[in-house]
Scaffold this active site. Structure first.
Site, mmCIF file in Angstrom:
data_model
loop_
_atom_site.group_PDB
_atom_site.id
_atom_site.type_symbol
_atom_site.label_atom_id
_atom_site.label_comp_id
_atom_site.label_asym_id
_atom_site.label_seq_id
_atom_site.Cartn_x
_atom_site.Cartn_y
_atom_site.Cartn_z
ATOM 1 N N LYS A 13 0.828 -1.214 0.000
ATOM 2 C CA LYS A 13 0.000 0.000 0.000
ATOM 3 C C LYS A 13 0.861 1.262 0.000
ATOM 4 C CE LYS A 13 -1.956 -1.210 3.934
ATOM 5 N NZ LYS A 13 -1.266 -2.475 4.222
ATOM 6 N N ARG A 88 -9.921 0.313 8.670
ATOM 7 C CA ARG A 88 -9.460 -1.059 8.924
ATOM 8 C C ARG A 88 -10.513 -1.886 9.624
ATOM 9 N NH1 ARG A 88 -3.537 0.162 8.969
ATOM 10 N NH2 ARG A 88 -2.524 -1.832 9.127
ATOM 11 N N ARG A 127 12.023 -5.326 4.740
ATOM 12 C CA ARG A 127 11.785 -3.883 4.587
ATOM 13 C C ARG A 127 12.740 -3.081 5.466
ATOM 14 N NH1 ARG A 127 5.919 -1.485 5.443
ATOM 15 N NH2 ARG A 127 6.013 -2.675 7.360
ATOM 16 N N ARG A 160 11.429 -1.614 11.074
ATOM 17 C CA ARG A 160 10.313 -1.239 11.934
ATOM 18 C C ARG A 160 10.173 -2.245 13.066
ATOM 19 N NH1 ARG A 160 4.995 0.165 8.422
ATOM 20 N NH2 ARG A 160 3.998 -1.209 9.930
ATOM 21 N N ARG A 171 -0.286 -9.397 12.971
ATOM 22 C CA ARG A 171 -0.898 -8.349 12.147
ATOM 23 C C ARG A 171 -1.729 -8.964 11.019
ATOM 24 N NH1 ARG A 171 4.389 -5.463 10.568
ATOM 25 N NH2 ARG A 171 3.145 -4.207 9.145
HETATM 26 P P1 AP5 Z 1 4.886 -1.566 1.824
HETATM 27 O O1 AP5 Z 1 4.480 -0.804 0.621
HETATM 28 O O2 AP5 Z 1 5.603 -0.835 2.907
HETATM 29 O O3 AP5 Z 1 3.603 -2.336 2.409
HETATM 30 P P2 AP5 Z 1 2.346 -1.795 3.186
HETATM 31 O O4 AP5 Z 1 1.147 -2.470 2.630
HETATM 32 O O5 AP5 Z 1 2.328 -0.290 3.211
HETATM 33 O O6 AP5 Z 1 2.684 -2.424 4.601
HETATM 34 P P3 AP5 Z 1 2.614 -1.860 6.075
HETATM 35 O O7 AP5 Z 1 3.378 -2.839 6.903
HETATM 36 O O8 AP5 Z 1 3.039 -0.441 6.175
HETATM 37 O O9 AP5 Z 1 1.113 -1.992 6.334
HETATM 38 P P4 AP5 Z 1 0.386 -2.161 7.652
HETATM 39 O O10 AP5 Z 1 -0.985 -2.011 7.184
HETATM 40 O O11 AP5 Z 1 0.651 -3.380 8.448
HETATM 41 O O12 AP5 Z 1 1.054 -1.066 8.574
HETATM 42 P P5 AP5 Z 1 0.618 0.411 8.941
HETATM 43 O O13 AP5 Z 1 1.835 1.221 8.937
HETATM 44 O O14 AP5 Z 1 -0.550 0.853 8.153
HETATM 45 O O15 AP5 Z 1 5.756 -2.813 1.352
HETATM 46 C C1 AP5 Z 1 6.384 -3.659 2.288
HETATM 47 C C2 AP5 Z 1 7.775 -4.066 1.756
HETATM 48 O O16 AP5 Z 1 7.640 -4.802 0.551
HETATM 49 C C3 AP5 Z 1 8.671 -2.860 1.399
HETATM 50 O O17 AP5 Z 1 10.005 -3.182 1.745
HETATM 51 C C4 AP5 Z 1 8.545 -2.710 -0.133
HETATM 52 O O18 AP5 Z 1 9.729 -2.203 -0.711
HETATM 53 C C5 AP5 Z 1 8.291 -4.162 -0.556
HETATM 54 N N1 AP5 Z 1 7.353 -4.232 -1.684
HETATM 55 C C6 AP5 Z 1 6.203 -3.532 -1.856
HETATM 56 N N2 AP5 Z 1 5.577 -3.914 -2.993
HETATM 57 C C7 AP5 Z 1 6.361 -4.911 -3.536
HETATM 58 C C8 AP5 Z 1 6.244 -5.712 -4.711
HETATM 59 N N3 AP5 Z 1 5.199 -5.591 -5.541
HETATM 60 N N4 AP5 Z 1 7.218 -6.620 -4.947
HETATM 61 C C9 AP5 Z 1 8.296 -6.759 -4.095
HETATM 62 N N5 AP5 Z 1 8.446 -6.009 -2.968
HETATM 63 C C10 AP5 Z 1 7.489 -5.100 -2.694
HETATM 64 O O19 AP5 Z 1 0.094 0.204 10.426
HETATM 65 C C11 AP5 Z 1 0.964 -0.161 11.484
HETATM 66 C C12 AP5 Z 1 0.153 -0.327 12.755
HETATM 67 O O20 AP5 Z 1 -0.514 0.917 13.095
HETATM 68 C C13 AP5 Z 1 -0.989 -1.347 12.692
HETATM 69 O O21 AP5 Z 1 -0.528 -2.663 12.942
HETATM 70 C C14 AP5 Z 1 -1.902 -0.823 13.800
HETATM 71 O O22 AP5 Z 1 -1.400 -1.166 15.058
HETATM 72 C C15 AP5 Z 1 -1.796 0.679 13.638
HETATM 73 N N6 AP5 Z 1 -2.802 1.251 12.736
HETATM 74 C C16 AP5 Z 1 -2.572 1.890 11.552
HETATM 75 N N7 AP5 Z 1 -3.722 2.269 10.996
HETATM 76 C C17 AP5 Z 1 -4.713 1.870 11.819
HETATM 77 C C18 AP5 Z 1 -6.130 1.959 11.784
HETATM 78 N N8 AP5 Z 1 -6.774 2.524 10.753
HETATM 79 N N9 AP5 Z 1 -6.822 1.418 12.810
HETATM 80 C C19 AP5 Z 1 -6.202 0.849 13.856
HETATM 81 N N10 AP5 Z 1 -4.873 0.726 13.968
HETATM 82 C C20 AP5 Z 1 -4.122 1.227 12.954
#
Ligand code: AP5
Length: 214
Positions: A13, A88, A127, A160, A171
């Site tokens: 994402k 979410r 990552r 991270r 997660r």
């Molecule tokens: P990346 O693009 O970083 O993936 P992402 O989907 O953004 O993953 P996140 O881990 O950031 O998502 P998340 O939803 O768990 O975490 P968030 O920060 O929102 O890609 C990942 C890796 O893969 C990178 O190294 C990239 O280079 C590589 N990559 C990407 N695409 C690729 C491809 N096609 N091929 C090969 N490699 C690729 O949330 C963190 C925490 O915050 C949650 O666990 C929760 O505790 C809290 N939180 C956040 N939002 C909420 C909410 N709305 N409600 C409640 N809690 C929340």
């Protein structure tokens, strides 16, 4: 245009939101980034959020809804935005509908990125993020030119806290239980589009652009 990128942790994402910003100028609202910035500052919100984030659990809905309400009212959101990591849960999705209705806006498309668990573990354990500017890398798929250093600002690359295998599994199970019901929620509104997120970054990007330009 208002887009939602829906997908599991590591689904890509954040990576795609950055590319879509470059193409369409749509700002990325990442609730994960907002929470990590509060955690880094050590604010009250950050301390509270960290109790959940560090365990791979969702931060309570009321906190997240307040964050989004404030953020989407900002001036830079006037011409649209990409939501990365919000909503979410069903209560978050319903609250978003109400907030947007008050602003006379609506969601254009929800892009659901389908990626299986095996891919996610490899993507997330590999990552790395720049500790200074936040730029994202992957040790195998998008490595920096100099190991451990950011290409853009030279900052140190870090992992991270919640990218440890055990927390990633938590997660993913939280995503399946609490977030996948949103797929049906948005399908019923006829705004959901699915993409196979298992290809490389460029091919996933092309699929998303073709959906946006349908
Ligand atoms: P990346 O693009 O970083 O993936 P992402 O989907 O953004 O993953 P996140 O881990 O950031 O998502 P998340 O939803 O768990 O975490 P968030 O920060 O929102 O890609 C990942 C890796 O893969 C990178 O190294 C990239 O280079 C590589 N990559 C990407 N695409 C690729 C491809 N096609 N091929 C090969 N490699 C690729 O949330 C963190 C925490 O915050 C949650 O666990 C929760 O505790 C809290 N939180 C956040 N939002 C909420 C909410 N709305 N409600 C409640 N809690 C929340």
């Amino acid at each position: 245009m208002i887009l939602i990128l829906l997908g599991p942790p590591g689904g890509g994402k954040g990576t795609q939101a950055v590319k879509l910003f470059e193409k369409y100028g749509l700002i990325q609202i990442s609730t994960g980034d907002i929470l990590r910035s509060e955690i880094k500052k050590g604010s009250g919100l950050g301390k509270e959020a960290n109790q959940y984030v560090s365990k791979g659990l969702l931060v309570p809905d009321d906190i997240m809804i307040r964050i989004i309400e404030k953020r989407i009212a900002d001036d830079d959101c006037k011409n649209g935005f990409i939501l990365d990591g919000f909503p979410r849960t069903i209560p978050q999705a319903k609250a978003l509908d109400e907030l947007l209705e008050k602003l006379a806006k609506k969601i254009d498309k929800v892009i659901s990125m389908i990626v299986s668990e095996n891919f996610l573990i490899e993507r997330l354990t590999g990552r790395r993020l720049c500790s200074k500017c936040g730029a994202g890398y992957h040790i195998k798929y998008s490595p920096p030119k100099v190991q451990g250093k950011c290409d853009t600002c030279g900052g140190e690359l870090i992992q991270r806290e919640d990218d440890k295998e055990e927390t990633i599994k938590k997660r993913f199970s939280v995503y399946q239980d609490q977030t996948t019901p949103l797929i049906e929620y948005y399908q019923k509104k006829s705004i959901l589009r699915e993409v196979n997120g298992e290809g490389d970054v460029e091919s996933v990007y092309r699929l998303i652009v073709s959906i946006i330009e349908e």
